[in-house]
Design an enzyme around this catalytic site. Structure first.
Site, PDB file in Angstrom:
ATOM      1  N   LYS A 223      49.705 173.149 -83.031  1.00  0.00           N
ATOM      2  CA  LYS A 223      48.447 173.041 -82.256  1.00  0.00           C
ATOM      3  C   LYS A 223      48.444 174.285 -81.285  1.00  0.00           C
ATOM      4  O   LYS A 223      49.437 174.921 -81.209  1.00  0.00           O
ATOM      5  CB  LYS A 223      48.703 171.895 -81.490  1.00  0.00           C
ATOM      6  CG  LYS A 223      47.303 171.084 -80.561  1.00  0.00           C
ATOM      7  CD  LYS A 223      46.601 170.112 -81.628  1.00  0.00           C
ATOM      8  CE  LYS A 223      45.383 169.768 -81.090  1.00  0.00           C
ATOM      9  NZ  LYS A 223      44.902 168.722 -81.755  1.00  0.00           N
TER      10      LYS A 223
ATOM     11  N   ASN B 226      32.564 165.354 -80.223  1.00  0.00           N
ATOM     12  CA  ASN B 226      32.640 165.249 -81.674  1.00  0.00           C
ATOM     13  C   ASN B 226      33.036 163.908 -82.083  1.00  0.00           C
ATOM     14  O   ASN B 226      32.460 163.309 -83.065  1.00  0.00           O
ATOM     15  CB  ASN B 226      33.358 166.471 -82.114  1.00  0.00           C
ATOM     16  CG  ASN B 226      33.558 166.315 -83.567  1.00  0.00           C
ATOM     17  OD1 ASN B 226      34.514 165.542 -84.145  1.00  0.00           O
ATOM     18  ND2 ASN B 226      32.794 167.018 -84.268  1.00  0.00           N
TER      19      ASN B 226
HETATM   20  P1  NAD Z   1      34.784 167.350 -77.561  1.00  0.00           P
HETATM   21  O1  NAD Z   1      35.264 168.514 -76.690  1.00  0.00           O
HETATM   22  O2  NAD Z   1      33.860 167.253 -78.407  1.00  0.00           O
HETATM   23  O3  NAD Z   1      34.761 166.201 -76.622  1.00  0.00           O
HETATM   24  C1  NAD Z   1      35.497 165.693 -75.496  1.00  0.00           C
HETATM   25  C2  NAD Z   1      34.802 164.719 -74.817  1.00  0.00           C
HETATM   26  O4  NAD Z   1      35.759 164.194 -73.652  1.00  0.00           O
HETATM   27  C3  NAD Z   1      33.599 165.067 -74.017  1.00  0.00           C
HETATM   28  O5  NAD Z   1      32.627 164.036 -74.007  1.00  0.00           O
HETATM   29  C4  NAD Z   1      33.893 165.432 -72.475  1.00  0.00           C
HETATM   30  O6  NAD Z   1      33.051 164.979 -71.655  1.00  0.00           O
HETATM   31  C5  NAD Z   1      35.023 163.913 -72.562  1.00  0.00           C
HETATM   32  N1  NAD Z   1      35.996 164.275 -71.473  1.00  0.00           N
HETATM   33  C6  NAD Z   1      36.713 165.289 -71.298  1.00  0.00           C
HETATM   34  N2  NAD Z   1      37.646 165.231 -70.361  1.00  0.00           N
HETATM   35  C7  NAD Z   1      37.346 163.964 -69.942  1.00  0.00           C
HETATM   36  C8  NAD Z   1      37.928 163.060 -68.921  1.00  0.00           C
HETATM   37  N3  NAD Z   1      39.035 163.578 -68.010  1.00  0.00           N
HETATM   38  N4  NAD Z   1      37.490 161.599 -68.793  1.00  0.00           N
HETATM   39  C9  NAD Z   1      36.477 161.191 -69.802  1.00  0.00           C
HETATM   40  N5  NAD Z   1      35.999 162.043 -70.653  1.00  0.00           N
HETATM   41  C10 NAD Z   1      36.545 163.175 -70.746  1.00  0.00           C
HETATM   42  O7  NAD Z   1      36.265 166.846 -78.137  1.00  0.00           O
HETATM   43  P2  NAD Z   1      36.593 166.121 -79.651  1.00  0.00           P
HETATM   44  O8  NAD Z   1      36.778 167.120 -80.741  1.00  0.00           O
HETATM   45  O9  NAD Z   1      35.766 165.025 -79.222  1.00  0.00           O
HETATM   46  O10 NAD Z   1      38.392 165.432 -79.019  1.00  0.00           O
HETATM   47  C11 NAD Z   1      38.309 164.453 -78.252  1.00  0.00           C
HETATM   48  C12 NAD Z   1      39.664 163.968 -78.646  1.00  0.00           C
HETATM   49  O11 NAD Z   1      39.807 163.541 -80.143  1.00  0.00           O
HETATM   50  C13 NAD Z   1      41.098 164.799 -78.269  1.00  0.00           C
HETATM   51  O12 NAD Z   1      41.991 164.164 -77.803  1.00  0.00           O
HETATM   52  C14 NAD Z   1      41.095 165.559 -79.734  1.00  0.00           C
HETATM   53  O13 NAD Z   1      42.457 165.927 -79.553  1.00  0.00           O
HETATM   54  C15 NAD Z   1      40.873 164.251 -80.519  1.00  0.00           C
HETATM   55  N6  NAD Z   1      40.937 164.843 -81.911  1.00  0.00           N
HETATM   56  C16 NAD Z   1      39.651 165.620 -82.245  1.00  0.00           C
HETATM   57  C17 NAD Z   1      39.538 166.041 -83.613  1.00  0.00           C
HETATM   58  C18 NAD Z   1      38.523 166.659 -84.065  1.00  0.00           C
HETATM   59  O14 NAD Z   1      38.249 166.969 -85.242  1.00  0.00           O
HETATM   60  N7  NAD Z   1      37.499 167.223 -83.180  1.00  0.00           N
HETATM   61  C19 NAD Z   1      40.492 165.223 -84.639  1.00  0.00           C
HETATM   62  C20 NAD Z   1      41.512 164.355 -83.994  1.00  0.00           C
HETATM   63  C21 NAD Z   1      41.662 164.190 -82.916  1.00  0.00           C
END
Ligand code: NAD
Length: 428
Positions: A117, A232
């Protein structure tokens, strides 16, 4: 056995931060590892940690420095694999934990990768497009020595997207002297990205959510869903649940919480976020001032899809959902796990629930190597099959050993990683 004083202090933060949560999870699974337990220290020490200074020239001519990381937790089963996070709260402890959860996840769903990561402590919303590009290119150049299609393959995470992957791919390729599309996944389709990758994590959350609902005798049609994080992962998962007849009754993001018991209009909410960057000010629901109230939402399915350490001993008792689908990595602390287990809440752990993203990243990497691209239907079918099989086998093990799905997933994963470690042996 290593005595405590021989362990570097940054590795021993039991109970502190995301890495502390991860260490506790490993301690919980160790009694189930049999003879492989003698190798378990491997899981508690990242293989390689790189901390880099990332200087950029701001648009106003000043120089700004940011701290960046790339951690390769384990490569026993294959190259490192895991996202890159741009967020103002990124720390080494967080990146270490996220890299370790990637090792566990990749082994749990049996994709041939280790875990890695990366991240930069920066609020990307405060940078112009040009500044963001310079930051991404400089960071990529700084970690260039340890990444590569056969070494370690970054992907998007919080605060990063397809455009950032395109800049990373271009920078790595420029440094190398030839185009190397397989160095990152989650790229734009025009640069060797895969159909279905953008939706893959949310789709995986939805697929295991349907499996969990069957086990709990819950109908998706009419089910009430609450989602924290509408990016996402959370945004796509919410849409798929709504398409299947569920109602999204509460959404929380970094700025606000909006609720509507009869169900929020997801298309209108997506359009509002596209325009304003947040759910704040959405007129199709009521805003709730107290952020903690989100956890007590009257719902059937709760999807934490923002950041780690959100469900804690303080708020776990108020949760009313029957099923929690961990879209985020590490959203639930070990103490909260115990409280929810005692309440009979079914938790589908992150290392299974959000593995759809890395699964389709694996498909993207395979397609890049062969320069032969699959249809979206093929991708979604294969993704669905892998997610269902992973859920079923972890469910079966959890029943057999009378443990939680998290412990069962960790038993499966640690066994695979440590068997590989043992078979490879130590060099020299
Ligand atoms: P992203 O940047 O697309 O979205 C993040 C979201 O979380 C946004 O809506 C933001 O406003 C919100 N957010 C941020 N801080 C916050 C807080 N303190 N309280 C409430 N909401 C908050 O990110 P993503 O890619 O959707 O990732 C979200 C989670 O999923 C992370 O933990 C990431 O590690 C995990 N994840 C993502 C993927 C991927 O393919 N993108 C894969 C596996 C796991």
């Amino acid at each position: 056995m290593t005595s405590k004083h021989e362990v570097p202090s940054y590795l021993t933060s039991h109970g502190i931060g995301p890495w502390g949560d991860y260490l506790e999870q490993i301690d919980r699974v160790t009694p189930y590892l049999g003879n492989l337990a003698r190798w378990v220290e491997t899981m508690k020490r990242p293989k390689r940690i790189l901390i880099v200074d990332v200087p950029i020239e701001r648009d106003n001519g000043t120089i700004a420095h940011f701290e960046g990381y790339r951690v390769q937790h384990n490569t026993s089963r294959g190259p490192g694999k895991g996202g890159v996070r741009f967020h103002q709260d990124v720390t080494l402890s967080e990146v270490m934990a996220l890299s370790a959860w990637m090792t566990v996840k990749n082994a749990a769903v049996n994709v041939p990768y280790g875990g890695a990561k990366g991240g930069i402590r920066v609020d990307p919303k405060t940078l112009s497009r040009g500044e963001l590009m310079r930051l991404t290119r400089r960071y990529t150049s700084e970690i260039n020595i340890i990444i590569g299609p056969n070494k370690d393959i970054p992907a998007p995470d919080v605060g990063t997207n397809e455009q950032i992957m395109a800049w990373m791919m271009d920078t790595f390729s420029m440094n190398q002297g030839s185009t190397s599309s397989g160095v990152v996944t989650g790229k734009p389709i025009s640069l060797g990205g895969s159909l279905g990758r953008r939706e893959a994590t949310g789709r995986g959350v939805f697929v295991v959510g349907c499996e969990a609902a069957v086990k709990r005798g819950l109908e998706i049609k009419g089910a009430k869903v609450a989602v924290q994080g509408f990016g996402n992962v959370g945004g796509i998962a919410a849409r798929l649940f709504v398409d299947a007849g569920a109602k999204v009754v509460a959404v929380q993001d970094h700025l606000s919480t909006v609720v509507r018991d009869s169900g929020l209009d997801i298309d209108a909410l997506h359009a509002h976020i596209e325009k304003t960057g947040s759910v704040k000010g959405f007129s199709g629901g009521d805003e709730v001032a107290d952020r903690q109230q989100f956890w007590a939402t009257d719902c059937d399915i709760l999807i934490p899809a923002a950041l780690e350490q959100q469900i804690t001993a303080e708020n776990a008792g108020s949760i009313r959902a029957k099923i929690i689908l961990e879209g985020a990595n590490g959203p639930t602390s070990p103490a909260a796990d115990d409280i929810l287990h005692d309440k009979g809440v079914l938790i589908v752990p992150d290392v299974i629930a959000n593995a759809g993203g890395v699964t389709v990243s694996y498909f993207e990497w395979v397609q890049d190597f062969s320069s032969f691209f699959w249809t979206e239907d093929e991708i979604n079918l294969r993704l669905t099959r892998i997610m269902r099989e992973a859920f079923a086998s972890v469910w079966h093990l959890a029943e057999e050993k009378n443990v939680s799905l998290r412990t069962a997933a960790f038993i499966t994963a640690c066994t695979r990683v440590l068997q590989a470690r043992e078979m490879r042996g130590l060099y020299p």
